[in-house]
Design an enzyme around this catalytic site. Structure first.
Site, mmCIF file in Angstrom:
data_model
loop_
_atom_site.group_PDB
_atom_site.id
_atom_site.type_symbol
_atom_site.label_atom_id
_atom_site.label_comp_id
_atom_site.label_asym_id
_atom_site.label_seq_id
_atom_site.Cartn_x
_atom_site.Cartn_y
_atom_site.Cartn_z
ATOM 1 N N GLY A 88 0.396 12.783 -1.803
ATOM 2 C CA GLY A 88 0.924 11.457 -2.135
ATOM 3 C C GLY A 88 2.368 11.519 -2.571
ATOM 4 O O GLY A 88 2.821 10.761 -3.436
ATOM 5 N N GLN A 136 5.613 6.832 -6.221
ATOM 6 C CA GLN A 136 6.610 6.647 -7.270
ATOM 7 C C GLN A 136 7.091 7.959 -7.874
ATOM 8 O O GLN A 136 8.238 8.070 -8.291
ATOM 9 C CB GLN A 136 6.039 5.756 -8.379
ATOM 10 C CG GLN A 136 7.046 5.438 -9.492
ATOM 11 C CD GLN A 136 6.435 4.648 -10.634
ATOM 12 O OE1 GLN A 136 5.219 4.662 -10.828
ATOM 13 N NE2 GLN A 136 7.273 3.968 -11.394
ATOM 14 N N ASP A 161 2.435 13.692 2.523
ATOM 15 C CA ASP A 161 1.986 12.301 2.517
ATOM 16 C C ASP A 161 1.497 11.982 3.925
ATOM 17 O O ASP A 161 1.601 12.821 4.839
ATOM 18 C CB ASP A 161 3.114 11.352 2.098
ATOM 19 C CG ASP A 161 2.595 10.118 1.358
ATOM 20 O OD1 ASP A 161 1.725 9.419 1.930
ATOM 21 O OD2 ASP A 161 3.040 9.845 0.238
ATOM 22 N N ILE A 162 0.978 10.759 4.112
ATOM 23 C CA ILE A 162 0.574 10.316 5.451
ATOM 24 C C ILE A 162 1.632 9.416 6.069
ATOM 25 O O ILE A 162 1.471 8.970 7.204
ATOM 26 C CB ILE A 162 -0.780 9.579 5.423
ATOM 27 C CG1 ILE A 162 -0.712 8.343 4.515
ATOM 28 C CG2 ILE A 162 -1.887 10.517 4.987
ATOM 29 C CD1 ILE A 162 -1.951 7.458 4.598
ATOM 30 N N TYR A 196 -9.815 1.442 -9.733
ATOM 31 C CA TYR A 196 -8.785 2.425 -10.076
ATOM 32 C C TYR A 196 -9.163 3.155 -11.354
ATOM 33 O O TYR A 196 -9.164 4.394 -11.416
ATOM 34 C CB TYR A 196 -7.448 1.704 -10.229
ATOM 35 C CG TYR A 196 -6.280 2.565 -10.632
ATOM 36 C CD1 TYR A 196 -5.902 3.666 -9.880
ATOM 37 C CD2 TYR A 196 -5.514 2.241 -11.758
ATOM 38 C CE1 TYR A 196 -4.805 4.438 -10.242
ATOM 39 C CE2 TYR A 196 -4.421 2.998 -12.122
ATOM 40 C CZ TYR A 196 -4.074 4.095 -11.368
ATOM 41 O OH TYR A 196 -2.983 4.853 -11.729
#
Length: 378
Positions: free
Chosen positions: A65, A69, A91-92, A198
């Site tokens: 990821g 941020q 990341d993707i 989450y």
């Protein structure tokens, strides 16, 4: 053993179980990468004979990821300490050119265990920082996807870390608490009971990491982040993102419409403190850690308090309040302050940014970015 766990080396588990956590982590980083596991070699490790160990190496770090941020900024700090080639962002999404120029970047989907395993093996990874997640508001809008990324993806990373004996960092969040949690302050250990997917996924991660640590010796580390404020990335769907957007609006239009009530107090942190806490925690000897998950704190403020501080620099700022029911309900279930006394005691955590320093830095950084991009500054 967990259902579906790909590989476990019982002899290794037995070996590391005889060591303190710090020594176990140190031995793991050497032995799994430098030795094959045979009875003869295990016997030698368990014996009282002195042995010559290879010199300590810099960690090899994979960040999942990485285009969110926090990933790029953390990679920059780690590369300065351990070398550019030793820190791999993943990341993707397609990275911007400046990210490609800054150091290694690879495609990695946390839902693809085979791909992750190849990356870890081929790049000799020893530390893994798992930033892949859907945040609170985005997760509530797509619970099925959040469950996949935040829980299934987490299990892939946990299995891989256990199999490959990695030092694993998984951030948790203010969102791991719920309306029945103590709010001022929230301690490290208390009732949590979050009401977002989450938050539920983060509590699940905290407990799974702790379980695997105590049962199998996994070097799992977790920090509960407050709302993180950074000038380098755009808001990404979190409940605390108003505290980033307000600075952009103050310098672009001079008006910010806030989706929380003016008196909604939440824990916040400058991204510089967040990165420093993460690095210091990852570097801390395992034998110093009394917990696997720690709160870290810096400041708490309301939308009106941050607006008032911004007006010291930009008196024209206008803020209107139009509370969003989803975000406000989430914020009202979260603590207003963290108790981070255990982190301060165990590994020396201490924040450096207060509200005044945060506002000055954010305005200066965003003003410079807008000016360099040829955008108007209010």
């Amino acid at each position: 053993m967990l259902s579906g766990m790909r590989v476990c080396v019982p002899s290794a588990v037995a070996l590391f179980g005889s060591l303190c956590h710090g020594c176990r982590s140190w031995a793991r980083s050497l032995s799994f990468r430098s030795f094959s596991w045979s009875p003869r070699k295990i016997s030698r490790w368990n014996s009282q004979d002195s042995i010559d160990l290879p010199p300590a190496e810099n960690p090899r770090i994979l960040i999942t990821g990485g285009l969110g941020q926090l990933g790029v900024g953390l990679a920059e700090i780690l590369r300065k300490q351990y070398g550019t080639e030793n820190v791999i962002l993943s990341d993707i999404k397609k990275p911007p050119p400046e990210v490609c120029r800054s150091g290694p970047f690879v495609y990695a989907d946390v839902l693809d265990y085979k791909n992750l395993r190849e990356l870890v093996v081929n790049n000799r990874i020893t530390w893994l920082v798992h930033y892949s997640a859907l945040l609170s508001v985005v997760g509530e809008a797509n619970v099925a996807l959040a469950r996949k990324i935040n829980i299934t993806g987490l299990h892939n990373v946990l299995d891989l870390a256990l199999e490959s004996c990695l030092r694993l960092f998984v951030p948790s969040t203010i969102g791991a608490f719920g309306p029945s949690s103590p709010r001022d302050p929230a301690p490290d250990l208390c009732v949590q009971r979050p009401r977002t997917i989450y938050g539920v996924s983060k509590v699940h991660g905290e407990l799974m990491g702790e379980y695997l640590h105590h049962k199998y010796g996994l070097d799992f580390r977790c920090l509960r982040y407050p709302g993180v404020i950074s000038a380098n990335t755009q808001p990404g769907g979190g409940t605390t993102d108003y505290a980033v957007q307000i600075f952009h609006d103050a310098l672009s239009t001079g008006h910010h419409e806030c989706y929380l009530r003016a008196d909604t107090r939440l824990p916040m942190m400058h991204v510089g403190d967040c990165h420093r806490a993460t690095v210091e925690f990852m570097q801390a000897p395992e034998c110093q850690l009394s917990l696997r998950t720690y709160n870290i704190d810096a400041m708490s403020f309301t939308p009106e308090e941050v607006a008032t501080e911004i007006r010291k620099h930009l008196p024209h700022l206008k803020v209107t309040y139009n509370p969003d029911s989803v975000r406000q309900t989430i914020a009202d279930s979260w603590p207003v302050r963290f108790d981070d006394s255990n982190a301060r005691r165990d590994w020396g955590w201490k924040s450096t940014y207060g509200l005044e320093e945060l506002v000055s830095d954010m305005l200066s950084s965003i003003r410079d970015k807008r000016t360099n991009a040829g955008l108007p500054v209010s």
